[in-house]
Design a protein around this motif. Structure first.
Motif, mmCIF file in Angstrom:
data_model
loop_
_atom_site.group_PDB
_atom_site.id
_atom_site.type_symbol
_atom_site.label_atom_id
_atom_site.label_comp_id
_atom_site.label_asym_id
_atom_site.label_seq_id
_atom_site.Cartn_x
_atom_site.Cartn_y
_atom_site.Cartn_z
ATOM 1 N N SER A 23 -16.833 -19.164 -44.137
ATOM 2 C CA SER A 23 -15.768 -18.682 -43.271
ATOM 3 C C SER A 23 -15.408 -19.764 -42.281
ATOM 4 O O SER A 23 -16.276 -20.373 -41.685
ATOM 5 N N SER A 25 -13.457 -20.482 -38.793
ATOM 6 C CA SER A 25 -12.823 -19.918 -37.615
ATOM 7 C C SER A 25 -12.760 -21.003 -36.569
ATOM 8 O O SER A 25 -13.577 -21.909 -36.552
ATOM 9 N N ILE A 136 -6.470 -13.626 -39.320
ATOM 10 C CA ILE A 136 -7.067 -12.728 -38.331
ATOM 11 C C ILE A 136 -7.206 -13.464 -37.004
ATOM 12 O O ILE A 136 -7.680 -14.603 -36.954
ATOM 13 N N PRO A 142 -15.368 -10.566 -29.987
ATOM 14 C CA PRO A 142 -15.159 -9.681 -31.148
ATOM 15 C C PRO A 142 -15.711 -8.269 -30.952
ATOM 16 O O PRO A 142 -15.185 -7.313 -31.526
ATOM 17 N N ASP A 154 -16.925 -8.969 -37.582
ATOM 18 C CA ASP A 154 -17.324 -9.944 -38.591
ATOM 19 C C ASP A 154 -16.631 -11.293 -38.405
ATOM 20 O O ASP A 154 -16.968 -12.269 -39.074
ATOM 21 N N PHE A 155 -15.637 -11.331 -37.509
ATOM 22 C CA PHE A 155 -14.888 -12.557 -37.260
ATOM 23 C C PHE A 155 -15.249 -13.139 -35.906
ATOM 24 O O PHE A 155 -15.673 -12.428 -35.003
ATOM 25 N N GLU A 156 -15.062 -14.451 -35.783
ATOM 26 C CA GLU A 156 -15.309 -15.120 -34.518
ATOM 27 C C GLU A 156 -14.085 -14.997 -33.626
ATOM 28 O O GLU A 156 -12.992 -14.646 -34.072
ATOM 29 N N TYR A 159 -8.878 -17.760 -34.241
ATOM 30 C CA TYR A 159 -8.304 -17.571 -35.571
ATOM 31 C C TYR A 159 -9.347 -17.590 -36.683
ATOM 32 O O TYR A 159 -10.357 -18.302 -36.594
ATOM 33 N N GLY A 160 -9.086 -16.845 -37.721
ATOM 34 C CA GLY A 160 -9.886 -16.850 -38.935
ATOM 35 C C GLY A 160 -9.013 -16.355 -40.085
ATOM 36 O O GLY A 160 -7.859 -15.985 -39.881
ATOM 37 N N GLY A 162 -9.082 -13.649 -43.449
ATOM 38 C CA GLY A 162 -9.797 -12.578 -44.117
ATOM 39 C C GLY A 162 -9.179 -12.271 -45.465
ATOM 40 O O GLY A 162 -7.986 -12.501 -45.690
ATOM 41 N N PRO A 176 -14.406 -12.168 -43.805
ATOM 42 C CA PRO A 176 -14.099 -13.593 -43.663
ATOM 43 C C PRO A 176 -14.093 -14.332 -44.996
ATOM 44 O O PRO A 176 -14.895 -14.048 -45.884
ATOM 45 N N ARG A 179 -10.301 -20.669 -45.265
ATOM 46 C CA ARG A 179 -8.906 -20.812 -44.848
ATOM 47 C C ARG A 179 -8.138 -21.759 -45.752
ATOM 48 O O ARG A 179 -6.943 -21.959 -45.567
#
Length: 198
Positions: A23, A25, A136, A142, A154-156, A159-160, A162, A176, A179
């Motif tokens: 993932s 982020s 995301i 979070p 589940d995301f930092e 930006y990320g 999913g 995640p 990218r």
């Protein structure tokens, strides 16, 4: 639009294990780039005036709406695309000011601009989307964004990316993913599956 973009009409997606290997982020100050490949399901070339935009879906409260913020580049010859986000989405593009879910759309409308709701435009203006993915954005911690959707944890922060995952008996969720592995589909919007997270 009559497509799966509208909450409640979306089709579930299947998570590919290979996409979940890592993932990426980053915070808005560092910038964030999303890239991937183009899958053209039509028998025609991508129009020269095609634009790649990010459409943020806001369903916290009523009524639901979308908010255009962010634009990237398409390379039809190379079969790829790229979009960079250097600033955080406006508060109006976020759910409860905490969680953003942006969907990549391809449009041939030159007038579509920041802040527009794509429901105000004809469906024919949109010739593709990365329906199985979401950019995301988590503002702040979070753990605060879980009040919008539990999967936000589940995301930092920042930006990320999913990818949609089906949840039996409930709305889909995002998990995640890389990218750099997003697939942008060129097709009638009605033929593209979107993540039913709302």
């Amino acid at each position: 639009m009559r497509s799966g973009f509208r909450p409640g009409i979306c089709l579930a997606t299947v998570v590919l294990p290979a996409l979940l290997a890592c993932s990426d982020s980053t915070s808005p100050s560092e910038g964030f780039t999303v890239s991937g490949t183009i899958q053209n399901n039509t028998q025609t070339p991508i129009p020269e005036n095609a634009r790649l935009v990010v459409v943020w879906v806001v369903s916290y409260g009523s009524p639901d709406y979308s908010y255009v913020f962010g634009e990237g580049t398409i390379d039809p010859a190379g079969g790829s695309f790229e979009i960079s986000m250097s600033d955080p989405p406006p508060a109006a593009a976020l759910n409860n000011g905490l969680l953003g879910v942006g969907v990549l759309f391809v449009t041939v409308n030159a007038g579509l601009s920041t802040g527009d709701d794509i429901e105000d435009y004809p469906e024919a203006d949109f010739i593709g989307a990365a329906g199985e993915y979401g950019i995301i954005y988590v503002r702040g911690n979070p753990s605060d964004a879980v009040q919008v959707r539990e999967w936000a944890e589940d995301f930092e922060s920042g930006y990320g990316v999913g990818v949609g995952m089906e949840v039996p008996g409930d709305f889909d969720k995002f998990v995640p993913t890389r990218r750099s592995g997003v697939v942008l589909t060129i097709d009638d919007i009605d033929n593209i599956s979107f993540v039913n997270w709302t």
